[in-house]
Design a protein around this motif. Structure first.
Motif, PDB file in Angstrom:
ATOM      1  N   SER A   1       0.835  -1.208   0.000  1.00 38.32           N
ATOM      2  CA  SER A   1       0.000   0.000   0.000  1.00 38.32           C
ATOM      3  C   SER A   1       0.866   1.251   0.000  1.00 38.32           C
ATOM      4  O   SER A   1       0.418   2.330  -0.394  1.00 38.32           O
TER       5      SER A   1
ATOM      6  N   ASN B   1       0.222   4.990  12.638  1.00 41.40           N
ATOM      7  CA  ASN B   1       1.551   4.422  12.839  1.00 41.40           C
ATOM      8  C   ASN B   1       2.489   5.605  13.046  1.00 41.40           C
ATOM      9  O   ASN B   1       2.511   6.492  12.180  1.00 41.40           O
TER      10      ASN B   1
ATOM     11  N   ASP C   1      -5.572   5.893   5.311  1.00 43.52           N
ATOM     12  CA  ASP C   1      -4.631   4.770   5.321  1.00 43.52           C
ATOM     13  C   ASP C   1      -5.014   3.848   6.475  1.00 43.52           C
ATOM     14  O   ASP C   1      -4.776   4.156   7.639  1.00 43.52           O
TER      15      ASP C   1
ATOM     16  N   TYR D   1      -3.915  -0.937   9.432  1.00 40.93           N
ATOM     17  CA  TYR D   1      -4.090  -1.753  10.643  1.00 40.93           C
ATOM     18  C   TYR D   1      -5.560  -1.987  10.983  1.00 40.93           C
ATOM     19  O   TYR D   1      -5.899  -2.328  12.119  1.00 40.93           O
TER      20      TYR D   1
ATOM     21  N   THR E   1      -3.746  -2.951   3.296  1.00 39.29           N
ATOM     22  CA  THR E   1      -2.583  -3.770   2.967  1.00 39.29           C
ATOM     23  C   THR E   1      -2.823  -5.222   3.346  1.00 39.29           C
ATOM     24  O   THR E   1      -3.591  -5.497   4.274  1.00 39.29           O
TER      25      THR E   1
ATOM     26  N   SER F   1      -0.090  -6.855   4.138  1.00 40.27           N
ATOM     27  CA  SER F   1       1.200  -7.082   4.811  1.00 40.27           C
ATOM     28  C   SER F   1       1.059  -7.387   6.289  1.00 40.27           C
ATOM     29  O   SER F   1       1.943  -8.002   6.874  1.00 40.27           O
TER      30      SER F   1
HETATM   31  C1  LIG Z   1       0.270   3.252   8.080  1.00 34.62           C
HETATM   32  C2  LIG Z   1       0.922   2.381   7.070  1.00 34.62           C
HETATM   33  N1  LIG Z   1       0.539   2.467   5.803  1.00 34.62           N
HETATM   34  C3  LIG Z   1       1.088   1.699   4.861  1.00 34.62           C
HETATM   35  C4  LIG Z   1       2.069   0.803   5.178  1.00 34.62           C
HETATM   36  C5  LIG Z   1       2.698   0.050   4.078  1.00 34.62           C
HETATM   37  O1  LIG Z   1       2.396  -1.266   4.044  1.00 34.62           O
HETATM   38  P1  LIG Z   1       2.743  -2.120   2.767  1.00 34.62           P
HETATM   39  O2  LIG Z   1       3.475  -1.279   1.787  1.00 34.62           O
HETATM   40  O3  LIG Z   1       3.564  -3.246   3.288  1.00 34.62           O
HETATM   41  O4  LIG Z   1       1.421  -2.545   2.220  1.00 34.62           O
HETATM   42  C6  LIG Z   1       2.512   0.659   6.486  1.00 34.62           C
HETATM   43  C7  LIG Z   1       3.584  -0.266   6.811  1.00 34.62           C
HETATM   44  O5  LIG Z   1       4.200  -0.241   7.836  1.00 34.62           O
HETATM   45  C8  LIG Z   1       1.921   1.486   7.459  1.00 34.62           C
HETATM   46  O6  LIG Z   1       2.298   1.430   8.733  1.00 34.62           O
END
Ligand SMILES: Cc1ncc(COP(=O)(O)O)c(C=O)c1O
Length: 382
Positions: free
Chosen positions: A108, A181, A208, A211, A238, A240
């Motif tokens: 993302s 974050n 965003d 989480y 995400t 992830s």
């Molecule tokens: C708030 C936030 N957005 C986006 C991401 C990006 O995640 P990814 O690129 O792994 O999907 C993170 C990863 O730590 C995040 O903390």
């Protein structure tokens, strides 16, 4: 090469090599990835180190993911489906949205970058709260746009009134990180409604929600259902974190069809890899297991928060651990952050200090969290 007047000697001559003209990038911080636990374990002579630094979920890939990826990479000599049709359809079905409102990307974070590139010309402004996700300033600067950072409020969360007030004629995009974050704080429905009502409708608001799956507060809205009808809102998700695919790099956005189509246009071709598409399709079949794992993380998050609050009373500078709706907690240790991070590392635990501000600690397995709390006990009292 002929006709070159470059010389490497003499006053004012530049050294040989490509001309990197973006002096503005010199001031950019590097993205700091979590340290390798294998390296740390080797350095300390330990059988293993514990990584609580990158907000990953500790339970391994979801059932079926490894097999699906292995099967898919047998065809790795072919390009993946550039339209990502099967995965977009699966996401559309799972989240109850039309596939034409979805774009996928190499994490993302890449989609956030595509959105900035798709909306901003040099000098255009992107508003976000700070401290927030450390990739935001990098994304904005590399896109040639200008960051407008609005300081977090005293509770370490977004100050939405100040963010709305920071919007100017040059603002093209606002990043709202919910939960945030690295502080774990979250925004509730009524305040987000007010904020979105206040923002001009030609400014794109990116929610965003990396989480989202760890949110348990019913007042914290799911952007997809709460704001799906607002054309200037895009939700980033995400695979992830809760879905356990950080290493495969796959995220998606849901927005107005025109926004999604524009992002699909600017996305680096084929950047949603074959492995990512196959892994994501397999993961999406494991929604029950994701829910089970998230419940484990949430129970541990609450236990760790309570334990840390006893060690970090509310009256001290920076305050106590804020309530987290994510899979990590924030220790507002200010000047002690780096020392605390180092103390953890010397005991084989990798956390994520932000110099002068605080330390983010990802929730691991119960045993990992116990190990961290034991270290925190001594590190916070020395
Ligand atoms: C708030 C936030 N957005 C986006 C991401 C990006 O995640 P990814 O690129 O792994 O999907 C993170 C990863 O730590 C995040 O903390």
């Amino acid at each position: 090469m002929t006709g070159s007047t470059n010389s490497t000697s003499g006053p004012g001559r530049r050294p040989p090599g490509p001309r990197l003209t973006r002096a503005d990038l010199d001031a950019l911080p590097n993205y700091v990835p979590g340290r390798s636990p294998a390296d740390l374990a080797r350095e300390l002579g330990l059988p293993e180190a514990i990584k609580l630094a990158s907000n990953e979920v500790p339970y391994g890939p979801l059932p079926g993911v490894v097999e699906a990826v292995a099967e898919a990479v047998a065809g790795a000599h072919r390009y993946p489906d550039m339209g990502v049709l099967a995965l977009r359809d699966a996401l559309a079905e799972r989240y109850g949205v039309d596939a034409d409102r979805i774009a996928t990307g190499c994490g993302s974070v890449a989609l956030a970058e595509h959105l900035v590139r798709a909306t901003c010309l040099p000098g255009d402004e992107v508003v976000y709260s700070w401290r927030s996700f450390e990739a935001y300033p990098i994304i904005v600067a590399t896109s040639g746009a200008t960051s407008v950072r609005v300081p977090n409020d005293a509770g370490h969360g977004h100050d939405l009134a100040a963010m709305a007030a920071a919007v100017t004629d040059r603002t093209r995009l606002i990043l709202v990180c919910n939960p945030n974050n690295p502080t774990g704080t979250s925004l509730r429905r009524a305040e987000l409604d007010r904020f979105l009502d206040a923002v001009p409708d030609d400014v794109l608001v990116v929610l965003d929600e990396a989480y989202r799956e760890f949110v348990t507060d019913a007042e914290v809205p799911d952007g997809l259902t709460a704001y799906g009808d607002r054309p200037n809102v895009v939700v980033l998700r995400t695979l992830s974190k809760a879905w356990g695919l950080a290493g495969l790099r796959i995220g998606f956005l849901v927005g107005h069809p025109e926004v999604a189509a524009t992002v699909r246009k600017v996305v680096t071709p084929f950047s949603t890899s074959l492995a990512a598409q196959a892994g994501a399709l397999a993961a999406l079949r494991q929604a029950d297991e994701v829910r089970r794992r998230c419940a484990l993380v949430v129970a541990e998050r609450d236990r760790v928060t309570e334990a840390l609050r006893k060690r970090l009373p509310a009256g001290q500078v920076g305050g106590t651990v804020p309530e987290s709706q994510a899979n990590f907690v924030w220790l507002p240790l200010g000047d002690r952050s780096v020392t605390f991070g180092r103390a953890c590392e010397t005991r084989g635990i990798i956390v994520r200090p932000f110099a002068g501000e605080g330390v983010r600690v990802t929730i691991g397995t119960p045993a990992e969290n116990d190990a961290f709390l034991a270290v925190a006990d001594s590190a916070l009292t020395t």
